[in-house]
Write a protein that holds these residues in place. Structure first.
Motif, PDB file in Angstrom:
ATOM      1  N   ARG A  24      27.312  29.744  72.274  1.00 38.67           N
ATOM      2  CA  ARG A  24      26.121  29.382  73.032  1.00 38.67           C
ATOM      3  C   ARG A  24      26.570  28.370  74.097  1.00 38.67           C
ATOM      4  N   LEU A  25      27.347  27.233  73.357  1.00 40.96           N
ATOM      5  CA  LEU A  25      27.532  26.041  74.227  1.00 40.96           C
ATOM      6  C   LEU A  25      29.099  25.696  73.697  1.00 40.96           C
ATOM      7  N   LEU A  26      29.819  25.096  74.696  1.00 44.76           N
ATOM      8  CA  LEU A  26      31.193  24.721  74.630  1.00 44.76           C
ATOM      9  C   LEU A  26      31.005  23.231  75.176  1.00 44.76           C
ATOM     10  N   ILE A  27      31.589  22.229  73.855  1.00 47.49           N
ATOM     11  CA  ILE A  27      31.425  20.829  74.109  1.00 47.49           C
ATOM     12  C   ILE A  27      32.798  20.589  74.743  1.00 47.49           C
ATOM     13  N   LEU A  28      32.796  19.524  75.779  1.00 46.35           N
ATOM     14  CA  LEU A  28      34.159  18.982  76.132  1.00 46.35           C
ATOM     15  C   LEU A  28      34.309  17.576  76.326  1.00 46.35           C
ATOM     16  N   ASN A  29      35.375  16.657  75.947  1.00 47.06           N
ATOM     17  CA  ASN A  29      35.375  15.394  75.832  1.00 47.06           C
ATOM     18  C   ASN A  29      36.704  14.952  76.618  1.00 47.06           C
ATOM     19  N   SER A  30      36.683  14.466  77.902  1.00 47.22           N
ATOM     20  CA  SER A  30      37.930  14.155  78.348  1.00 47.22           C
ATOM     21  C   SER A  30      37.591  12.921  79.483  1.00 47.22           C
ATOM     22  N   PRO A  31      38.221  11.787  79.397  1.00 47.03           N
ATOM     23  CA  PRO A  31      39.045  11.141  78.292  1.00 47.03           C
ATOM     24  C   PRO A  31      38.125  11.108  77.051  1.00 47.03           C
ATOM     25  N   ALA A  32      39.056  11.114  75.885  1.00 55.00           N
ATOM     26  CA  ALA A  32      38.536  11.425  74.601  1.00 55.00           C
ATOM     27  C   ALA A  32      38.523  10.540  73.715  1.00 55.00           C
ATOM     28  N   ASN A  33      37.250  10.222  72.713  1.00 54.29           N
ATOM     29  CA  ASN A  33      37.256   9.798  71.622  1.00 54.29           C
ATOM     30  C   ASN A  33      37.431  10.696  70.366  1.00 54.29           C
ATOM     31  N   PRO A  34      38.319  10.578  69.478  1.00 54.72           N
ATOM     32  CA  PRO A  34      39.070   9.390  69.294  1.00 54.72           C
ATOM     33  C   PRO A  34      40.462   9.227  69.571  1.00 54.72           C
ATOM     34  N   THR A  35      41.007   9.887  70.309  1.00 45.67           N
ATOM     35  CA  THR A  35      42.439  10.489  70.439  1.00 45.67           C
ATOM     36  C   THR A  35      42.923   9.629  71.654  1.00 45.67           C
ATOM     37  N   GLY A  36      42.116   9.222  72.652  1.00 45.18           N
ATOM     38  CA  GLY A  36      42.509   8.808  73.891  1.00 45.18           C
ATOM     39  C   GLY A  36      43.385   9.869  74.880  1.00 45.18           C
ATOM     40  N   GLY A  37      42.921  11.137  74.687  1.00 42.33           N
ATOM     41  CA  GLY A  37      43.542  12.166  75.307  1.00 42.33           C
ATOM     42  C   GLY A  37      42.735  12.416  76.545  1.00 42.33           C
ATOM     43  N   VAL A  38      43.595  12.863  77.552  1.00 48.85           N
ATOM     44  CA  VAL A  38      43.050  13.162  78.952  1.00 48.85           C
ATOM     45  C   VAL A  38      43.488  14.529  79.249  1.00 48.85           C
ATOM     46  N   THR A  39      42.739  15.424  79.484  1.00 46.93           N
ATOM     47  CA  THR A  39      43.077  16.776  79.682  1.00 46.93           C
ATOM     48  C   THR A  39      43.442  17.060  81.253  1.00 46.93           C
ATOM     49  N   PRO A  40      44.803  17.607  81.693  1.00 51.30           N
ATOM     50  CA  PRO A  40      44.756  17.625  83.086  1.00 51.30           C
ATOM     51  C   PRO A  40      44.107  18.615  83.814  1.00 51.30           C
ATOM     52  N   ARG A  41      44.116  18.303  85.127  1.00 50.74           N
ATOM     53  CA  ARG A  41      43.265  19.241  85.931  1.00 50.74           C
ATOM     54  C   ARG A  41      43.898  20.687  85.652  1.00 50.74           C
ATOM     55  N   ALA A  42      45.059  21.064  86.021  1.00 49.20           N
ATOM     56  CA  ALA A  42      45.453  22.273  85.566  1.00 49.20           C
ATOM     57  C   ALA A  42      44.873  22.980  84.647  1.00 49.20           C
ATOM     58  N   GLU A  43      44.998  22.213  83.296  1.00 45.12           N
ATOM     59  CA  GLU A  43      44.270  23.094  82.216  1.00 45.12           C
ATOM     60  C   GLU A  43      42.825  23.101  82.421  1.00 45.12           C
ATOM     61  N   ILE A  44      41.955  22.212  82.902  1.00 45.51           N
ATOM     62  CA  ILE A  44      40.630  22.526  83.440  1.00 45.51           C
ATOM     63  C   ILE A  44      40.388  23.689  84.127  1.00 45.51           C
ATOM     64  N   GLU A  45      41.312  23.831  85.158  1.00 47.85           N
ATOM     65  CA  GLU A  45      41.389  24.904  86.285  1.00 47.85           C
ATOM     66  C   GLU A  45      41.312  26.332  85.268  1.00 47.85           C
ATOM     67  N   LYS A  46      42.231  26.379  84.411  1.00 50.23           N
ATOM     68  CA  LYS A  46      42.495  27.406  83.618  1.00 50.23           C
ATOM     69  C   LYS A  46      41.089  27.924  82.859  1.00 50.23           C
ATOM     70  N   LEU A  47      40.641  26.784  82.262  1.00 53.07           N
ATOM     71  CA  LEU A  47      39.465  27.024  81.527  1.00 53.07           C
ATOM     72  C   LEU A  47      38.483  27.397  82.351  1.00 53.07           C
ATOM     73  N   VAL A  48      37.969  26.908  83.213  1.00 51.25           N
ATOM     74  CA  VAL A  48      36.889  27.462  84.387  1.00 51.25           C
ATOM     75  C   VAL A  48      37.120  28.742  84.647  1.00 51.25           C
ATOM     76  N   LYS A  49      38.411  29.104  85.057  1.00 53.26           N
ATOM     77  CA  LYS A  49      38.646  30.481  85.514  1.00 53.26           C
ATOM     78  C   LYS A  49      38.333  31.438  84.616  1.00 53.26           C
ATOM     79  N   GLY A  50      38.723  31.041  83.209  1.00 49.45           N
ATOM     80  CA  GLY A  50      38.638  31.942  82.118  1.00 49.45           C
ATOM     81  C   GLY A  50      36.993  32.046  81.633  1.00 49.45           C
TER      82      GLY A  50
END
Length: 402
Positions: free
Chosen positions: A166-192
């Motif tokens: 029903r729901l997908l939760i995303l977090n970037s920049p992220a707690n607790p890791t400090g990770g930042v998801t690149p735009r290219a990866e976000i674009e792939k996700l949105v396309k999918g």
């Protein structure tokens, strides 16, 4: 014993507050504690923001406000959103919230029930899973892997979606890791996600300005193809050092498909917290529209501390740490120490006087890691690193491992 509904037995906690309580108790007992556990800036709220709240009180703004927030506050969020994302949203899609968590609460409550699935980041903010389990939905971890810089993999995320999602939760920049998801990866996700129109998205962007090394935050608002099922969480607490003001905002879907969600969250506000207090909202307007010098000063300090933290952690025995690209957390790998994460975090607090958070408090994939917040002074960070190093170097420590 009074009988409560079973759902309350599934509620978890945010262990950072438990660690803070224990660290405070030890400090009251005379112990010298360096707290790198709590996720709040160590800077004061800028003076012009405080003065705006004081002026609001003196001007008589003491009463209820609309459940969705003052129009002026919502319009300030619209201006800020346009400035940071290039996307124009309507003030009628903006909700002013008493912090960031109510948006998580509302979104998960809307979509979670027995027989459904909600995807969430792991390691991730612990309230995601806690609220999912409260609703009776099945929590499905989306792995945040060190090998990917703690960014999500679009391919792996999409592979976890089922007809029950029903729901997908995303977090970037992220707690607790400090990770930042690149735009290219976000674009792939949105396309999918085009193949999964039944899935709503909650994008937690509370750390949106906190990026380093040339990284930039890519808001999901930039993708109109998912706008009618996108909820964006943001707020004042991190950017303007306003954690105690309890000021957040969320942007809700537009279009025929998702516009009805806004009225649902407005009604939830009426039934739960009524409204956000007026003086804080005037402070929020001042934060957005006023000078940003203090934000820039804070970010320069965080960047400097980040480098000190990474260099110091990588010099410690058994610890390795990739460089975080966002937020104000490091998530070092402690596998080489031989310790379990929570046991090490507890021992460091009780024996070395350093408050940290064990990785499993952020999810099942957090074992082998600890979270360190560098929202503390460089002096205290160096003291903490020295204490951790001394602790790990003691010969007697090996007997306590496992």
């Amino acid at each position: 014993m009074l009988q409560t509904i079973a759902a309350f037995d599934h509620l978890g906690e945010e262990n950072a507050f438990a660690v803070l309580a224990r660290a405070t108790q030890l400090a009251h007992e005379g112990r010298d504690i360096v707290n790198l556990g709590i996720g709040q800036p160590d800077f004061r709220t800028p003076d012009h923001i405080v003065e705006a709240a004081i002026k609001a009180l003196r001007d008589g703004h003491h009463g209820y406000t609309p459940a969705n927030g003052l129009l002026a506050t919502r319009e300030a969020v619209v201006r800020r959103t346009l400035a940071t994302t290039g996307v124009e949203v309507s003030p009628e899609s903006v909700m002013i919230m008493p912090g960031g968590k109510p948006t998580m609460f509302a979104a998960i409550m809307m979509f979670g029930e027995p027989g459904t699935e909600i995807l969430y980041p792991d390691p991730g903010f612990p309230i995601y899973r806690s609220m999912i389990e409260f609703t009776g939905a099945t929590p499905v971890p989306v792995p945040m892997r060190e090998v990917n810089g703690f960014a999500f993999s679009a391919e792996e995320t999409l592979s976890l979606i089922t007809p029950k999602t029903r729901l997908l939760i995303l977090n970037s920049p992220a707690n607790p890791t400090g990770g930042v998801t690149p735009r290219a990866e976000i674009e792939k996700l949105v396309k999918g996600l085009e193949a999964h129109p039944h899935v709503a998205i909650l994008s937690d962007e509370i750390y949106d300005v906190m990026t380093y090394d040339g990284e930039t935050h890519c808001s999901l608002l930039k993708f109109p193809e998912i706008r009618d099922r996108l909820i964006v969480l943001n707020g004042w607490s991190k950017t303007w050092a306003m954690t105690g003001w309890r000021m957040g905002w969320s942007i809700w879907p537009n279009g025929e498909k998702g516009a009805h969600l806004y009225d649902k969250v407005r009604k939830l506000a009426v039934n739960c917290w009524s409204c956000v207090n007026a003086p804080s909202q005037f402070a929020g307007i001042a934060a957005i529209d006023g000078p940003q010098d203090d934000v820039e000063k804070m970010m320069r300090a965080f960047d400097k501390r980040r480098k000190v933290v990474v260099e110091g952690l990588n010099a410690l025995p058994g610890i390795s740490c990739i460089t975080p690209k966002g937020a104000f957390y490091a998530f070092p790998n402690i596998a080489g120490t031989g310790w379990k994460s929570k046991k090490l975090a507890s021992a460091l607090l009780e024996e070395a006087g350093v408050a940290l958070i064990g990785g499993p408090d952020f999810g099942v994939l957090g074992e082998g890691y600890i979270r360190l917040s560098y929202a503390n002074s460089e002096e205290n960070i160096l003291r903490a690193l020295e204490r951790i190093g001394d602790f790990l170097s003691r010969d007697s420590v090996s007997a306590a491992r496992g």
